[in-house]
Design a protein around this motif. Structure first.
Motif, PDB file in Angstrom:
ATOM      1  N   UNK A  54      14.372 -16.773  -5.271  1.00  0.00           N
ATOM      2  CA  UNK A  54      14.585 -15.342  -5.501  1.00  0.00           C
ATOM      3  C   UNK A  54      14.155 -14.868  -6.878  1.00  0.00           C
ATOM      4  N   UNK A  55      13.920 -15.796  -7.788  1.00  0.00           N
ATOM      5  CA  UNK A  55      13.609 -15.401  -9.152  1.00  0.00           C
ATOM      6  C   UNK A  55      14.831 -14.853  -9.868  1.00  0.00           C
ATOM      7  N   UNK A  56      16.018 -15.285  -9.452  1.00  0.00           N
ATOM      8  CA  UNK A  56      17.267 -14.795 -10.036  1.00  0.00           C
ATOM      9  C   UNK A  56      17.494 -15.359 -11.436  1.00  0.00           C
ATOM     10  N   UNK A  57      18.362 -14.710 -12.159  1.00  0.00           N
ATOM     11  CA  UNK A  57      18.807 -15.151 -13.485  1.00  0.00           C
ATOM     12  C   UNK A  57      17.667 -15.314 -14.476  1.00  0.00           C
ATOM     13  N   UNK A  58      16.612 -14.563 -14.317  1.00  0.00           N
ATOM     14  CA  UNK A  58      15.501 -14.623 -15.257  1.00  0.00           C
ATOM     15  C   UNK A  58      14.561 -15.790 -15.045  1.00  0.00           C
ATOM     16  N   UNK A  59      14.747 -16.530 -13.967  1.00  0.00           N
ATOM     17  CA  UNK A  59      13.869 -17.659 -13.646  1.00  0.00           C
ATOM     18  C   UNK A  59      12.710 -17.136 -12.807  1.00  0.00           C
ATOM     19  N   UNK A  60      11.506 -17.569 -13.140  1.00  0.00           N
ATOM     20  CA  UNK A  60      10.337 -17.129 -12.375  1.00  0.00           C
ATOM     21  C   UNK A  60      10.388 -17.699 -10.957  1.00  0.00           C
ATOM     22  N   UNK A  61      10.098 -16.863  -9.973  1.00  0.00           N
ATOM     23  CA  UNK A  61      10.087 -17.309  -8.586  1.00  0.00           C
ATOM     24  C   UNK A  61       9.019 -18.383  -8.403  1.00  0.00           C
ATOM     25  N   UNK A  62       9.397 -19.475  -7.727  1.00  0.00           N
ATOM     26  CA  UNK A  62       8.501 -20.605  -7.499  1.00  0.00           C
ATOM     27  C   UNK A  62       8.871 -21.198  -6.142  1.00  0.00           C
ATOM     28  N   UNK A  63       8.082 -20.902  -5.129  1.00  0.00           N
ATOM     29  CA  UNK A  63       8.411 -21.340  -3.775  1.00  0.00           C
ATOM     30  C   UNK A  63       8.318 -22.846  -3.586  1.00  0.00           C
ATOM     31  N   UNK A  64       7.433 -23.489  -4.322  1.00  0.00           N
ATOM     32  CA  UNK A  64       7.342 -24.947  -4.234  1.00  0.00           C
ATOM     33  C   UNK A  64       8.633 -25.575  -4.758  1.00  0.00           C
ATOM     34  N   UNK A  65       9.099 -25.102  -5.905  1.00  0.00           N
ATOM     35  CA  UNK A  65      10.369 -25.598  -6.447  1.00  0.00           C
ATOM     36  C   UNK A  65      11.528 -25.278  -5.514  1.00  0.00           C
ATOM     37  N   UNK A  66      11.538 -24.064  -4.971  1.00  0.00           N
ATOM     38  CA  UNK A  66      12.615 -23.667  -4.058  1.00  0.00           C
ATOM     39  C   UNK A  66      12.653 -24.583  -2.846  1.00  0.00           C
ATOM     40  N   UNK A  67      11.506 -24.809  -2.227  1.00  0.00           N
ATOM     41  CA  UNK A  67      11.420 -25.677  -1.049  1.00  0.00           C
ATOM     42  C   UNK A  67      11.896 -27.080  -1.400  1.00  0.00           C
ATOM     43  N   UNK A  68      11.448 -27.577  -2.545  1.00  0.00           N
ATOM     44  CA  UNK A  68      11.850 -28.912  -3.002  1.00  0.00           C
ATOM     45  C   UNK A  68      13.365 -29.012  -3.077  1.00  0.00           C
ATOM     46  N   UNK A  69      14.004 -28.053  -3.715  1.00  0.00           N
ATOM     47  CA  UNK A  69      15.456 -28.124  -3.900  1.00  0.00           C
ATOM     48  C   UNK A  69      16.213 -27.902  -2.601  1.00  0.00           C
ATOM     49  N   UNK A  70      15.710 -27.025  -1.741  1.00  0.00           N
ATOM     50  CA  UNK A  70      16.365 -26.870  -0.438  1.00  0.00           C
ATOM     51  C   UNK A  70      16.223 -28.151   0.382  1.00  0.00           C
ATOM     52  N   UNK A  71      15.094 -28.820   0.256  1.00  0.00           N
ATOM     53  CA  UNK A  71      14.879 -30.087   0.958  1.00  0.00           C
ATOM     54  C   UNK A  71      15.861 -31.144   0.458  1.00  0.00           C
ATOM     55  N   UNK A  72      16.026 -31.240  -0.850  1.00  0.00           N
ATOM     56  CA  UNK A  72      16.957 -32.207  -1.433  1.00  0.00           C
ATOM     57  C   UNK A  72      18.387 -31.893  -0.995  1.00  0.00           C
ATOM     58  N   UNK A  73      18.737 -30.609  -1.013  1.00  0.00           N
ATOM     59  CA  UNK A  73      20.086 -30.214  -0.578  1.00  0.00           C
ATOM     60  C   UNK A  73      20.301 -30.534   0.902  1.00  0.00           C
TER      61      UNK A  73
END
Length: 98
Positions: free
Chosen positions: A36-55
């Motif tokens: 979502x790019x929340x909290x001032x973090x730049x949106x990064x779908x690769x990182x998001x997918x990675x972390x959702x995969x780990x979770x």
């Protein structure tokens, strides 16, 4: 501007530390922040997918749905890269725990 960058970095650093200790919630939160790019973090779908995969691998029931949602906006190459990064993270953290 400087404070928001510091806040974003603190959020990422603290969640990374928790994720490295095996926190599924921290991995899921990282996925949410990067998707979502929340909290001032730049949106990064690769990182998001990675972390959702780990979770998801850690047992989160919501993470597979979020991973699929993020994947809809990604190319096949981006998904492969996210999976590769998730495997590398999991291998690195399992070696630390050993």
């Amino acid at each position: 501007m400087g404070n928001s960058i510091k806040s974003a970095q603190f959020l990422i650093d603290s969640r990374l530390a928790d994720a490295a200790r095996g926190s599924v919630d921290a991995a899921y939160e990282l996925g949410m922040v990067y998707s979502s790019g929340a909290s001032g973090v730049e949106m990064d779908l690769i990182e998001a997918h990675k972390w959702f995969n780990i979770a998801a691998l850690g047992g989160s029931t919501e993470a597979p749905y979020m991973r699929a949602e993020v994947a809809e906006d990604m190319t096949a190459r981006e998904i492969i890269e996210a999976q590769k990064q998730a495997r590398a993270w999991l291998q690195m953290t399992s070696l630390r725990a050993a």
